[in-house]
Motif scaffolding. Structure first.
Motif, PDB file in Angstrom:
ATOM      1  N   ASP A  32       0.847  -1.188   0.000  1.00 16.85           N
ATOM      2  CA  ASP A  32       0.000   0.000   0.000  1.00 16.85           C
ATOM      3  C   ASP A  32       0.889   1.248   0.000  1.00 16.85           C
ATOM      4  O   ASP A  32       1.534   1.527  -0.988  1.00 16.85           O
ATOM      5  CB  ASP A  32      -0.976  -0.053   1.164  1.00 16.85           C
ATOM      6  CG  ASP A  32      -1.924  -1.242   1.039  1.00 16.85           C
ATOM      7  OD1 ASP A  32      -2.100  -1.998   2.021  1.00 16.85           O
ATOM      8  OD2 ASP A  32      -2.469  -1.437  -0.074  1.00 16.85           O
ATOM      9  N   ALA A  33       0.985   1.959   1.082  1.00 22.45           N
ATOM     10  CA  ALA A  33       1.823   3.156   1.108  1.00 22.45           C
ATOM     11  C   ALA A  33       3.302   2.788   1.190  1.00 22.45           C
ATOM     12  O   ALA A  33       3.678   1.758   1.758  1.00 22.45           O
ATOM     13  CB  ALA A  33       1.454   4.041   2.285  1.00 22.45           C
ATOM     14  N   MET A  34       4.118   3.622   0.585  1.00 23.97           N
ATOM     15  CA  MET A  34       5.574   3.526   0.717  1.00 23.97           C
ATOM     16  C   MET A  34       6.088   4.918   1.039  1.00 23.97           C
ATOM     17  O   MET A  34       5.435   5.921   0.722  1.00 23.97           O
ATOM     18  CB  MET A  34       6.218   3.003  -0.562  1.00 23.97           C
ATOM     19  CG  MET A  34       5.750   1.626  -0.970  1.00 23.97           C
ATOM     20  SD  MET A  34       6.659   0.968  -2.393  1.00 23.97           S
ATOM     21  CE  MET A  34       8.179   0.429  -1.584  1.00 23.97           C
ATOM     22  N   GLY A  35       7.240   4.949   1.643  1.00 24.51           N
ATOM     23  CA  GLY A  35       7.748   6.279   1.958  1.00 24.51           C
ATOM     24  C   GLY A  35       9.136   6.263   2.539  1.00 24.51           C
ATOM     25  O   GLY A  35       9.805   5.222   2.586  1.00 24.51           O
ATOM     26  N   TRP A  36       9.538   7.443   2.947  1.00 20.18           N
ATOM     27  CA  TRP A  36      10.872   7.659   3.502  1.00 20.18           C
ATOM     28  C   TRP A  36      10.761   8.399   4.826  1.00 20.18           C
ATOM     29  O   TRP A  36      10.010   9.376   4.938  1.00 20.18           O
ATOM     30  CB  TRP A  36      11.714   8.477   2.534  1.00 20.18           C
ATOM     31  CG  TRP A  36      11.978   7.777   1.250  1.00 20.18           C
ATOM     32  CD1 TRP A  36      11.236   7.833   0.104  1.00 20.18           C
ATOM     33  CD2 TRP A  36      13.074   6.896   0.979  1.00 20.18           C
ATOM     34  NE1 TRP A  36      11.790   7.033  -0.866  1.00 20.18           N
ATOM     35  CE2 TRP A  36      12.928   6.444  -0.360  1.00 20.18           C
ATOM     36  CE3 TRP A  36      14.164   6.438   1.701  1.00 20.18           C
ATOM     37  CZ2 TRP A  36      13.825   5.586  -0.959  1.00 20.18           C
ATOM     38  CZ3 TRP A  36      15.055   5.566   1.115  1.00 20.18           C
ATOM     39  CH2 TRP A  36      14.890   5.149  -0.199  1.00 20.18           C
ATOM     40  N   TYR A  37      11.533   7.922   5.773  1.00 18.99           N
ATOM     41  CA  TYR A  37      11.694   8.574   7.059  1.00 18.99           C
ATOM     42  C   TYR A  37      13.183   8.825   7.251  1.00 18.99           C
ATOM     43  O   TYR A  37      14.014   8.239   6.566  1.00 18.99           O
ATOM     44  CB  TYR A  37      11.170   7.684   8.186  1.00 18.99           C
ATOM     45  CG  TYR A  37       9.665   7.551   8.216  1.00 18.99           C
ATOM     46  CD1 TYR A  37       8.987   6.834   7.235  1.00 18.99           C
ATOM     47  CD2 TYR A  37       8.907   8.122   9.237  1.00 18.99           C
ATOM     48  CE1 TYR A  37       7.609   6.709   7.258  1.00 18.99           C
ATOM     49  CE2 TYR A  37       7.525   8.006   9.278  1.00 18.99           C
ATOM     50  CZ  TYR A  37       6.892   7.296   8.291  1.00 18.99           C
ATOM     51  OH  TYR A  37       5.527   7.177   8.314  1.00 18.99           O
ATOM     52  N   ARG A  38      13.491   9.690   8.188  1.00 19.73           N
ATOM     53  CA  ARG A  38      14.901   9.937   8.484  1.00 19.73           C
ATOM     54  C   ARG A  38      15.100  10.147   9.968  1.00 19.73           C
ATOM     55  O   ARG A  38      14.200  10.539  10.695  1.00 19.73           O
ATOM     56  CB  ARG A  38      15.421  11.145   7.697  1.00 19.73           C
ATOM     57  CG  ARG A  38      14.823  12.485   8.126  1.00 19.73           C
ATOM     58  CD  ARG A  38      15.289  13.582   7.180  1.00 19.73           C
ATOM     59  NE  ARG A  38      14.746  14.887   7.564  1.00 19.73           N
ATOM     60  CZ  ARG A  38      14.867  15.989   6.823  1.00 19.73           C
ATOM     61  NH1 ARG A  38      15.521  15.942   5.658  1.00 19.73           N
ATOM     62  NH2 ARG A  38      14.348  17.131   7.253  1.00 19.73           N
ATOM     63  N   GLN A  39      16.328   9.872  10.376  1.00 20.55           N
ATOM     64  CA  GLN A  39      16.693  10.064  11.778  1.00 20.55           C
ATOM     65  C   GLN A  39      18.093  10.651  11.841  1.00 20.55           C
ATOM     66  O   GLN A  39      19.057  10.025  11.399  1.00 20.55           O
ATOM     67  CB  GLN A  39      16.634   8.742  12.549  1.00 20.55           C
ATOM     68  CG  GLN A  39      16.849   8.903  14.035  1.00 20.55           C
ATOM     69  CD  GLN A  39      16.463   7.662  14.814  1.00 20.55           C
ATOM     70  OE1 GLN A  39      16.300   6.580  14.250  1.00 20.55           O
ATOM     71  NE2 GLN A  39      16.274   7.811  16.110  1.00 20.55           N
ATOM     72  N   ALA A  40      18.170  11.853  12.369  1.00 18.76           N
ATOM     73  CA  ALA A  40      19.455  12.518  12.567  1.00 18.76           C
ATOM     74  C   ALA A  40      19.978  12.159  13.951  1.00 18.76           C
ATOM     75  O   ALA A  40      19.210  11.777  14.840  1.00 18.76           O
ATOM     76  CB  ALA A  40      19.277  14.024  12.430  1.00 18.76           C
ATOM     77  N   PRO A  41      21.276  12.300  14.156  1.00 21.69           N
ATOM     78  CA  PRO A  41      21.846  11.974  15.469  1.00 21.69           C
ATOM     79  C   PRO A  41      21.167  12.753  16.593  1.00 21.69           C
ATOM     80  O   PRO A  41      20.985  13.967  16.506  1.00 21.69           O
ATOM     81  CB  PRO A  41      23.311  12.388  15.314  1.00 21.69           C
ATOM     82  CG  PRO A  41      23.576  12.264  13.862  1.00 21.69           C
ATOM     83  CD  PRO A  41      22.302  12.671  13.176  1.00 21.69           C
ATOM     84  N   GLY A  42      20.752  12.033  17.627  1.00 23.90           N
ATOM     85  CA  GLY A  42      20.132  12.671  18.770  1.00 23.90           C
ATOM     86  C   GLY A  42      18.682  13.062  18.584  1.00 23.90           C
ATOM     87  O   GLY A  42      18.095  13.693  19.471  1.00 23.90           O
ATOM     88  N   LYS A  43      18.116  12.699  17.442  1.00 23.18           N
ATOM     89  CA  LYS A  43      16.727  13.061  17.168  1.00 23.18           C
ATOM     90  C   LYS A  43      15.896  11.818  16.886  1.00 23.18           C
ATOM     91  O   LYS A  43      16.425  10.746  16.604  1.00 23.18           O
ATOM     92  CB  LYS A  43      16.648  14.024  15.983  1.00 23.18           C
ATOM     93  CG  LYS A  43      17.318  15.367  16.231  1.00 23.18           C
ATOM     94  CD  LYS A  43      17.070  16.316  15.087  1.00 23.18           C
ATOM     95  CE  LYS A  43      17.677  17.681  15.357  1.00 23.18           C
ATOM     96  NZ  LYS A  43      17.423  18.633  14.243  1.00 23.18           N
ATOM     97  N   LEU A  47       8.918  11.544   9.521  1.00 22.82           N
ATOM     98  CA  LEU A  47       8.468  11.353   8.151  1.00 22.82           C
ATOM     99  C   LEU A  47       9.115  12.391   7.240  1.00 22.82           C
ATOM    100  O   LEU A  47       9.138  13.574   7.545  1.00 22.82           O
ATOM    101  CB  LEU A  47       6.955  11.490   8.071  1.00 22.82           C
ATOM    102  CG  LEU A  47       6.359  11.492   6.668  1.00 22.82           C
ATOM    103  CD1 LEU A  47       6.494  10.130   6.009  1.00 22.82           C
ATOM    104  CD2 LEU A  47       4.902  11.932   6.708  1.00 22.82           C
ATOM    105  N   VAL A  48       9.604  11.922   6.114  1.00 24.77           N
ATOM    106  CA  VAL A  48      10.116  12.819   5.079  1.00 24.77           C
ATOM    107  C   VAL A  48       9.087  12.954   3.962  1.00 24.77           C
ATOM    108  O   VAL A  48       8.665  14.046   3.607  1.00 24.77           O
ATOM    109  CB  VAL A  48      11.444  12.306   4.501  1.00 24.77           C
ATOM    110  CG1 VAL A  48      11.918  13.205   3.365  1.00 24.77           C
ATOM    111  CG2 VAL A  48      12.500  12.201   5.592  1.00 24.77           C
ATOM    112  N   ALA A  49       8.696  11.820   3.410  1.00 25.76           N
ATOM    113  CA  ALA A  49       7.744  11.823   2.306  1.00 25.76           C
ATOM    114  C   ALA A  49       7.089  10.458   2.225  1.00 25.76           C
ATOM    115  O   ALA A  49       7.709   9.449   2.544  1.00 25.76           O
ATOM    116  CB  ALA A  49       8.424  12.161   0.987  1.00 25.76           C
TER     117      ALA A  49
END
Length: 115
Positions: A32-43, A47-49
């Protein structure tokens, strides 16, 4: 089960562009849905997109106008084109897919934005 493998991360200068790809494989009826997430150091992970199977997209406010998410349903692929990259975009980017009501994650690919 869905396995997700990201590719395309790396080092890019501020203002530059980078494209990410994610390939889904495994035994599933439909993603169904696909997407991108991100994780920066210490955070935390954010959700990105995101893109639905019908190509409805959602973007984080911080990336609107700079990033574009797309997918190829026939190939079970999702892409993220990132333009005008900023230092704040540096993070590990994770591919996400929803299938059968369950969330699946890739192992992540590192994006470094530095001059």
């Amino acid at each position: 089960q869905v396995q997700l493998v990201e590719s395309g991360g790396g080092l890019v200068q501020p203002g530059g562009s980078l494209g990410l790809s994610c390939a889904a494989s495994g035994s599933f009826f439909r993603i169904d849905a696909m997407g991108w997430y991100r994780q920066a150091p210490g955070k935390g992970r954010e959700l990105v997109a995101r893109i639905t199977r019908g190509s409805t997209t959602t973007y984080a406010d911080s990336v609107k106008g700079r990033f574009t998410v797309s997918r190829d349903n026939a190939k079970n692929m999702v892409y993220l084109q990132m333009n005008s990259l900023e230092s704040e975009d540096a993070a590990v980017y994770y591919c996400n897919a929803v299938a059968g009501g369950m969330d699946y994650w890739g192992k992540g690919t590192l994006v470094t934005v530095s001059s």
